[in-house]
Design an enzyme around this catalytic site. Structure first.
Site, PDB file in Angstrom:
ATOM      1  N   ASP A 191      33.185  25.733  41.801  1.00 44.69           N
ATOM      2  CA  ASP A 191      32.036  25.957  40.327  1.00 44.69           C
ATOM      3  C   ASP A 191      30.985  25.669  40.842  1.00 44.69           C
ATOM      4  O   ASP A 191      30.336  25.626  39.381  1.00 44.69           O
ATOM      5  CB  ASP A 191      32.305  27.255  39.097  1.00 44.69           C
ATOM      6  CG  ASP A 191      33.882  27.373  39.047  1.00 44.69           C
ATOM      7  OD1 ASP A 191      34.205  27.804  40.204  1.00 44.69           O
ATOM      8  OD2 ASP A 191      34.488  28.556  38.483  1.00 44.69           O
ATOM      9  N   HIS A 238      31.147  37.203  38.700  1.00 44.73           N
ATOM     10  CA  HIS A 238      31.341  38.371  38.589  1.00 44.73           C
ATOM     11  C   HIS A 238      30.271  39.662  38.439  1.00 44.73           C
ATOM     12  O   HIS A 238      29.210  39.090  38.842  1.00 44.73           O
ATOM     13  CB  HIS A 238      31.104  37.574  36.626  1.00 44.73           C
ATOM     14  CG  HIS A 238      31.720  36.598  36.326  1.00 44.73           C
ATOM     15  ND1 HIS A 238      33.058  36.581  36.676  1.00 44.73           N
ATOM     16  CD2 HIS A 238      31.570  35.389  35.621  1.00 44.73           C
ATOM     17  CE1 HIS A 238      33.455  35.705  36.018  1.00 44.73           C
ATOM     18  NE2 HIS A 238      32.036  34.965  35.861  1.00 44.73           N
ATOM     19  N   HIS A 276      25.954  34.630  33.191  1.00 46.88           N
ATOM     20  CA  HIS A 276      26.406  34.163  34.035  1.00 46.88           C
ATOM     21  C   HIS A 276      26.865  34.233  35.481  1.00 46.88           C
ATOM     22  O   HIS A 276      28.211  35.596  35.124  1.00 46.88           O
ATOM     23  CB  HIS A 276      26.601  32.782  33.745  1.00 46.88           C
ATOM     24  CG  HIS A 276      28.350  32.988  33.008  1.00 46.88           C
ATOM     25  ND1 HIS A 276      28.804  33.872  31.756  1.00 46.88           N
ATOM     26  CD2 HIS A 276      29.392  32.500  33.755  1.00 46.88           C
ATOM     27  CE1 HIS A 276      30.146  33.557  32.611  1.00 46.88           C
ATOM     28  NE2 HIS A 276      30.660  33.028  33.486  1.00 46.88           N
ATOM     29  N   LYS A 320      36.345  34.473  43.211  1.00 43.26           N
ATOM     30  CA  LYS A 320      37.026  34.917  42.061  1.00 43.26           C
ATOM     31  C   LYS A 320      36.273  35.806  41.081  1.00 43.26           C
ATOM     32  O   LYS A 320      34.954  35.131  40.340  1.00 43.26           O
ATOM     33  CB  LYS A 320      38.313  34.402  41.937  1.00 43.26           C
ATOM     34  CG  LYS A 320      38.415  33.049  41.349  1.00 43.26           C
ATOM     35  CD  LYS A 320      40.127  32.556  41.744  1.00 43.26           C
ATOM     36  CE  LYS A 320      40.773  33.378  40.802  1.00 43.26           C
ATOM     37  NZ  LYS A 320      40.863  32.951  39.211  1.00 43.26           N
ATOM     38  N   CYS A 367      37.537  25.958  34.083  1.00 44.86           N
ATOM     39  CA  CYS A 367      37.783  25.625  35.224  1.00 44.86           C
ATOM     40  C   CYS A 367      37.835  25.055  36.032  1.00 44.86           C
ATOM     41  O   CYS A 367      39.380  25.614  36.891  1.00 44.86           O
ATOM     42  CB  CYS A 367      36.870  26.780  35.994  1.00 44.86           C
ATOM     43  SG  CYS A 367      36.385  28.207  35.506  1.00 44.86           S
TER      44      CYS A 367
HETATM   45  C1  VGL Z   1      33.318  28.465  33.158  1.00 50.34           C
HETATM   46  C2  VGL Z   1      32.618  29.054  31.726  1.00 50.34           C
HETATM   47  C3  VGL Z   1      32.784  30.136  32.174  1.00 50.34           C
HETATM   48  C4  VGL Z   1      33.349  26.684  34.406  1.00 50.34           C
HETATM   49  C5  VGL Z   1      33.047  29.567  34.229  1.00 50.34           C
HETATM   50  O1  VGL Z   1      33.563  27.592  35.981  1.00 50.34           O
HETATM   51  O2  VGL Z   1      34.430  26.329  33.487  1.00 50.34           O
HETATM   52  N1  VGL Z   1      32.972  27.860  32.318  1.00 50.34           N
HETATM   53  N2  VGL Z   1      32.797  30.799  33.004  1.00 50.34           N
END
Ligand code: VGL
Length: 220
Positions: free
Chosen positions: A10, A55, A93, A123, A167
């Site tokens: 990510d 998302h 986000h 995903k 994540c």
């Molecule tokens: C994440 C918060 C919300 C991450 C994803 O990539 O760690 N953190 N969604």
């Protein structure tokens, strides 16, 4: 001998400075990550770059979807878990089609040069269930990744990216659950909450993950 995959979790604009869910010092991971990709041929057999947060609008993890404040938690129903799943609520986000959802440019450009060894995983597109791990969603419905890695002969994974406490944590725990030898690159991860990040690193060590600095991998 078993093969090694580099998992880049990510590294998307919304988790970087000025992003809607900016991880403190998230950009500090970029120099080691760039170097890992540039030299990937020497140290890895495969790179997996994830956009776990891919998302749709009104995603279940967005505080705005529920008319609530970000950084509070609620319970959401799971298909396989009637007791419900704790869901942290975030600012909107990584909405599909927005800049915030894209992989950071420098990472993207370097991955293109290594495209012979890169797999992309997207995903978090299920509107009703969040997905932190690259291996499964938050109710443990698996992605094909474990199988893809095994079929490629991968036994070891090295994890970098954002964020340590969400994540990266979920990905590393799943990697152990699927029996991969797992190393976290401490200089190439950062946490949403740095104090929680420290505790998570200890938890991951207890769960059998190894820690390393990227310089220990990138032997000159
Ligand atoms: C994440 C918060 C919300 C991450 C994803 O990539 O760690 N953190 N969604």
């Amino acid at each position: 001998m078993g093969k090694t995959a580099l998992l880049l979790v990510d590294i998307q604009y919304d988790f970087l400075p000025k992003g809607s869910l900016a991880v403190p010092d998230g950009d500090k991971i970029l120099p080691p990550v760039y170097k890992l990709i540039e030299e990937a041929d020497k140290y890895f057999n495969l790179i997996v770059a994830s956009i776990v947060s891919y998302h749709p609008i009104h995603h279940i993890s967005f505080a705005s979807t529920h008319g609530k404040e970000p950084f509070t938690a609620i319970e959401v129903p799971g298909v396989n878990s009637p007791e419900g799943i704790v869901q942290m609520l975030w600012p909107d986000h990584c909405v599909q089609g927005t800049k915030g959802c894209e992989l950071e440019h420098g990472v993207q450009q370097r991955l293109i040069k290594r495209s012979h060894m890169v797999e992309y995983v997207r995903k978090g597109n299920d509107i009703a269930m969040d997905a932190y791990s690259v291996f499964s969603d938050n109710q443990k419905r698996p992605t094909p990744l474990a199988r893809v890695l095994r079929n490629a002969g991968v036994t070891d994974v090295v994890v970098a990216g954002l964020a340590t406490d969400y994540c990266v944590r979920a990905t590393a725990l799943d990697a152990r659950r699927f029996d991969f030898t797992t190393t976290i690159l401490t200089d190439a991860v950062r946490a949403v909450d740095p104090i929680r990040g420290e505790a998570v690193i200890s938890e991951l060590v207890k769960e059998g993950c190894n820690l390393a600095e990227s310089t220990q991998i990138l032997i000159p």
